[in-house]
Enzyme design. Structure first.
Site, mmCIF file in Angstrom:
data_model
loop_
_atom_site.group_PDB
_atom_site.id
_atom_site.type_symbol
_atom_site.label_atom_id
_atom_site.label_comp_id
_atom_site.label_asym_id
_atom_site.label_seq_id
_atom_site.Cartn_x
_atom_site.Cartn_y
_atom_site.Cartn_z
ATOM 1 N N GLY A 139 -11.156 -23.270 -14.407
ATOM 2 C CA GLY A 139 -12.376 -23.427 -15.187
ATOM 3 C C GLY A 139 -13.393 -22.608 -14.741
ATOM 4 O O GLY A 139 -12.772 -21.295 -13.969
ATOM 5 N N ASN A 140 -14.800 -22.570 -14.916
ATOM 6 C CA ASN A 140 -15.648 -21.574 -14.362
ATOM 7 C C ASN A 140 -16.846 -22.591 -14.349
ATOM 8 O O ASN A 140 -17.002 -23.661 -14.626
ATOM 9 C CB ASN A 140 -15.800 -20.522 -15.357
ATOM 10 C CG ASN A 140 -16.110 -20.946 -16.719
ATOM 11 O OD1 ASN A 140 -17.297 -21.354 -16.982
ATOM 12 N ND2 ASN A 140 -15.512 -20.396 -17.695
ATOM 13 N N PHE A 141 -18.099 -21.948 -13.508
ATOM 14 C CA PHE A 141 -18.879 -22.557 -13.226
ATOM 15 C C PHE A 141 -20.105 -22.789 -14.440
ATOM 16 O O PHE A 141 -21.265 -23.202 -14.171
ATOM 17 C CB PHE A 141 -19.696 -21.919 -12.004
ATOM 18 C CG PHE A 141 -19.012 -21.933 -10.591
ATOM 19 C CD1 PHE A 141 -18.800 -23.062 -10.284
ATOM 20 C CD2 PHE A 141 -18.632 -20.751 -10.419
ATOM 21 C CE1 PHE A 141 -17.965 -23.081 -9.083
ATOM 22 C CE2 PHE A 141 -17.922 -20.767 -8.872
ATOM 23 C CZ PHE A 141 -17.633 -22.003 -8.406
#
Ligand code: C5P
Length: 406
Positions: free
Chosen positions: A209-211
């Site tokens: 995923g990512n932030f």
């Protein structure tokens, strides 16, 4: 007449600046507005209800039940009646109640029931205004989509000098006029907004995923909806909530799901705002069972995800606007301009992680709007204000031949 047929609720709270509101009511009435004043009990100590009833040509409301006339005032009816609601002056105490939905007076109860744009103009002494609780409340109110009318610097009733002076009635009048004009500019337009991260499954318990928090995309969806657009928000996993009823929310998890939903909705859209942080790579195969940690080293094979914007560029018609985002950490302007060209976009919104107060989980953002014609850096602002600025730019500069003349 600029306000002909517009229904405006003005909430007055207990602050000395209340004495300026009769002038505002007069200005609005002269321009054809239908004004309903609500006063909190303390506001009545600063300016008389008689003055405001006379100028607004409507009885001022303070309580749900009017013991003089025996009438019941419905906060729900009034909240839905209003085209615009203004809190001026708004005290520290009322802001705290608005933030926390403490609806113990008619004004805050009506606010909770309102569906229209809400403006708030704080007025208080400088140290009170600076108090972290007030500053936090102002930010929260903005994050709910309310529009701040910043207090000005100047001499205060206490004779102290500083920020806390309510904006002048003539300026508030102009701000409301602009706000009402903007509100309607995208009526009947369909806007597709994507937001948040995507999760690419590795196995049943893990993902890449990512932030991204989704804050910018959600703020954009609200900003488009506040101008009357019919918004579809396709979002990756996010805890955020939408508040405008004109936003239809579709939750997805992976880039493949995002591609499929965006493809389905795209042909009907007038504007696509691709603010999601879509994963660029995903595991070549997602394991069906949880991967065991029985080796010292493990490598994961990744493959590129389809670029959604590039896919859609193939089916884009000339009447549609396509806007992308670029989050860069180096050579920002160059990289963003390349993306504008490669993805055949009408505009790209550049975020640099090198700018303080910009990027993923923050409430503020600093962006540069890049088109073929210009590069326009915007100031650092709350994400809801950045979103309003982006929408204004689109309406004023990009949609001349596409959205407006359609
Ligand atoms: O190429 P890059 O990922 O940096 O470009 C960012 C823009 O492209 C964003 O608008 C993002 O939503 C979009 N994007 C996309 N499909 C992907 C990855 C990013 O449409 N697979």
């Amino acid at each position: 007449m600029e306000f002909e047929g517009k229904k405006i609720v003005i909430g007055i709270t207990g602050s000395i600046a209340a004495y300026k509101i009769p002038l505002l009511v007069r200005l609005l009435k002269k321009e054809g507005a239908d004004v309903q004043v609500i006063m909190t009990p303390t506001a009545r100590d600063f300016v008389t209800p008689l003055t405001l009833s006379t100028l607004s040509e409507r009885p001022v409301i303070s309580e749900p039940f009017d013991s003089l006339t025996g009438e019941w005032n419905s906060h729900v009816d009034l909240g839905r009646w209003a085209d615009l609601m203004l809190f001026a002056p708004v005290s520290a105490s009322t802001m705290g109640k608005m933030v926390n939905a403490i609806a113990d007076n008619f004004l805050v109860t009506t606010y909770i029931a309102a569906k229209c744009p809400v403006y708030f103009a704080p007025a208080m002494d400088l140290d009170m205004f600076k108090h972290p609780a007030n500053q936090a409340n102002i930010k929260k109110l903005q994050s709910y989509g309310n529009i701040l009318i910043d207090p000005q610097e100047g001499e205060l009733a206490s004779r102290l000098k500083g920020a806390g002076r309510m904006e002048e009635p003539e300026v508030i009048f102009e701000i409301l006029k602009e706000g009402l004009k903007k509100k309607q500019t995208l009526t009947n337009k369909k806007v597709l907004v994507t937001a948040g991260p995507t999760y690419e499954r590795i196995d049943p318990v893990r993902y890449i995923g990512n932030f991204s928090s989704g804050k910018m995309g959600f703020a954009l969806a609200e900003a488009f909806a506040s101008r009357g657009a019919d918004v579809t928000l396709i979002t990756g996993p996010s805890n955020l909530k939408v508040s405008n009823p004109n936003i239809k929310r579709i939750d997805i998890e992976s880039s493949a799901e995002m591609l499929s939903e965006v493809k389905q909705a795209f042909s009907k859209a007038d504007i696509l705002m691709m603010s999601a942080a879509v994963a660029d790579f995903k595991p070549s195969t997602a394991q069906e069972q949880k991967i065991k940690k029985n080796t010292q080293h493990w490598s994961l094979e990744l493959e590129k995800t389809p670029d959604i914007l590039s896919e859609l560029a193939k089916q884009k018609s000339p009447r549609q606007l396509m806007i992308g985002f670029a989050l860069e950490t180096e050579n920002e302007q160059y990289n963003a301009s390349q993306k504008l060209e490669n993805k055949k976009l009408d505009m790209i919104v550049l975020n640099s992680l090198r700018d303080e107060g910009a990027g993923f989980a923050t409430d503020t953002n600093k962006v540069t709007l890049i088109t073929k014609q210009e590069q326009l850096p915007l100031d650092i602002k709350h994400k809801s204000e950045v979103a309003q600025d982006i929408v204004s730019y689109i309406v004023d500069n990009l949609s001349q031949t596409k959205i407006k003349d359609k």
